[in-house]
Design an enzyme around this catalytic site. Structure first.
Site, short mmCIF file in Angstrom:
data_model
loop_
_atom_site.label_atom_id
_atom_site.label_comp_id
_atom_site.label_asym_id
_atom_site.label_seq_id
_atom_site.Cartn_x
_atom_site.Cartn_y
_atom_site.Cartn_z
N ARG A 157 0.83 -1.21 0.00
CA ARG A 157 0.00 0.00 0.00
C ARG A 157 0.86 1.26 0.00
O ARG A 157 0.64 2.17 -0.79
CB ARG A 157 -0.93 0.00 1.22
N TYR A 181 -14.30 -6.96 3.22
CA TYR A 181 -13.10 -6.12 3.27
C TYR A 181 -12.79 -5.74 1.83
O TYR A 181 -12.43 -6.60 1.02
CB TYR A 181 -11.97 -6.94 3.88
#
Lengths: 365, 365
Positions: free
Chosen positions: B223, B285
């Site tokens: 990320r 999620y």
């Protein structure tokens, strides 16, 4: 029921209590080991308070700050009235296979319970009586059926020679049961029987289980009967870790026995069972009986209650495992939750019930 | 670890987070299905607040009013600092047998998860990726080892003819695993394999599980890397009942995709997995990616976050399943817990932290 599902919550007070009451007191039923205490079954609630409605979300788990659901569960009507609840239900079990065992000592029975919870298979129901409760159950049972008849047959022939005795200082009775699909229950029983045998358990078979099932909701009636005929009788309950359980048991029993005697209640009778078990520890449920002194029944009871509660807290037990605080336990609440804990309970009361009209006096608020 | 026990809590942030933080945010780890969310593992806590110490009792269960422990769990540092905790631990598992499956549709994978949780055997870990996440995982994996190589071998020969495809609109990958004693894990796998096959699952075997285990803590690094090279990336998470799960999934995915596009982020990429499952429902999620617009990164992200959150709440999802409220979710807190709920959170703040010095702004208090 008729749709093939069950909540699995069967407190001894089943005939006298309500869903809202079970939630408000954080209750536990007889099959709590398999189905959980009421807080594990409650998915969402709606509580009407004097300042508005508190409704929690119906998600299977949340992380939206402190758990408001767990403020409602155990609130004992002090903050509002629970008007709706969403409960977890389970398929109704195909079989409920409950059996009885005798153990020569309480320690051996406790070792079985701990082993089952930590290494499996965890039972749906487990109820281990100390020697006093075992003897009393047999004395109270009808002579010609069920457990009484069963034990007598076995005792005569065999049991006594093996070192099992059903006197107040003798063996301990364990009721153990598995609910579920027949094949899985059978597999679990094979392993559980082994564990019981390894710890000196003598199997009394299924009829002991059936006899317990038949009489399971009878005790509240017996208590009222006894109170009406000059017998002081009440129960106390607590829970602690496996490490502290036996010491807690001994100290509570000793303290109650001494208090009954000191209050002129005669030799008294104190008996205990373990009925809610966890991987980490278990509950203790103690019944005491004594001779009632006419004219000072309440003071006499308070002396015993006080001695029992002091012993519980000193030996590391919790103030209540499943009966709540109510008004009787308020004097010890600060010792249980600390001054900051008491402050939290009080500020919640002031916020949700500013006029103090909701079940005043419970929780000490 | 070295004493043969495990807590069983392994969040993706494992390398960056602490026990106190896990408790404060009501977190969930990758094996939450078997070991529970952090609130199921926490037996007792000690929280130091500006007005004193709150310490809860170490009993396996209590009924001493509203659960103060569950006020501390999820408190996000707003009321005090958690300085000690007593946790439930388990024997370290003898084996961790994790395997991979492909399903032709997300619905079939969801049916397996529900069946396992409601009728058993419940897994220790379950992680079902939608088609987009399945395709992305394979694209990101190294070419010559693990899952990528495995799929390619199988695809070439066989898989495509059976109707399984690993394109963004194709099949869904399920990681499923059992921890424990070898014989019990083997028995559970026999039944679980059957259930997977009954719902159209194609077994990719153990090497798919090994490959997932190896990379399990790598995503936080990815990320940060993406954010640094002009890619907008973030995740949202929620939970709901099985009944609402598929509609929630579709509405959240559609809303995010539209918001990325509307914010000039390009076509975007939205992918989801289900990773925390219960008898009553499951979590979702979702990861979204888009082109970052230089100079308005924060506004661009907020537009997507807002659209996602509105879709979650409208479709019956909870505002947070395991990431907490923090500051980002405050605008929606009243919709989640209601005005009475917000009032409770606020009065706890005023009582425990009257000067407002503890992690100000979180929980909206």
């Amino acid at each position: 029921g008729e749709h093939g599902f069950t909540l699995g919550h069967f407190p001894q007070s089943f005939e006298f209590s309500t869903l809202g009451g079970w939630i408000a007191t954080r209750g536990a039923g007889q099959t709590s080991t398999g189905y959980g205490k009421i807080e594990q079954m409650t998915l969402a609630v709606r509580m009407v308070t004097p300042v508005g409605v508190l409704e929690t979300r119906e998600a299977p788990a949340v992380a939206t700050g402190p758990c408001l659901l767990d403020i409602v569960v155990g609130s004992e009507g002090a903050y509002g009235i629970i008007t709706e609840a969403t409960m977890r239900i389970r398929p109704r079990p195909q079989v409920q296979d409950y059996r009885g065992f005798l153990f020569r000592t309480l320690e051996e029975g406790i070792a079985v319970l701990r082993d089952l919870m930590q290494h499996g298979p965890p039972p749906t129901i487990a109820r281990l009586s100390d020697a006093e409760e075992t003897a009393a159950s047999l004395a109270l049972a009808h002579e010609h059926r069920g457990l009484r008849a069963l034990i007598e047959q076995v005792v005569e022939g065999y049991l006594a020679r093996q070192g099992y005795r059903v006197a107040p200082d003798g063996s301990c009775f364990l009721l153990l049961g598995y609910d579920g699909v027949a094949s899985r229950v059978a597999r679990r029983w094979r392993r559980a029987e082994e564990i019981c045998r390894d710890h000196g358990g003598f199997s009394l078979g299924r009829s002991a289980g059936e006899s317990w099932k038949r009489d399971r909701f009878a005790h509240p009636y017996l208590r009222d009967l006894l109170l009406g005929v000059g017998v002081m009788v009440d129960t106390v309950e607590t829970a602690t870790s496996w490490t502290h359980l036996l010491r807690l048991y001994e100290e509570v029993t000793t303290a109650i026995r001494a208090a009954v005697r000191a209050g002129d209640g005669g030799p008294g009778y104190v008996m205990t069972h373990i009925s809610h078990i966890y991987a980490e520890g278990a509950s203790l449920y103690t019944t005491f009986l004594g001779r009632q002194i006419v004219g000072r029944e309440v003071e006499q009871w308070w002396e015993v209650k006080r001695a029992a509660t002091e012993a519980i807290l000193s030996a590391g037990g919790t103030l209540s495992h499943h009966h709540g605080i109510g008004r009787d336990h308020v004097p010890w609440l600060t010792r249980e939750v600390g001054p900051v804990g008491v402050r939290i309970l009080r500020v919640l009361k002031e916020t949700l019930d500013p006029a103090g009209v909701m079940n005043p006096g419970v929780l000490g608020v």
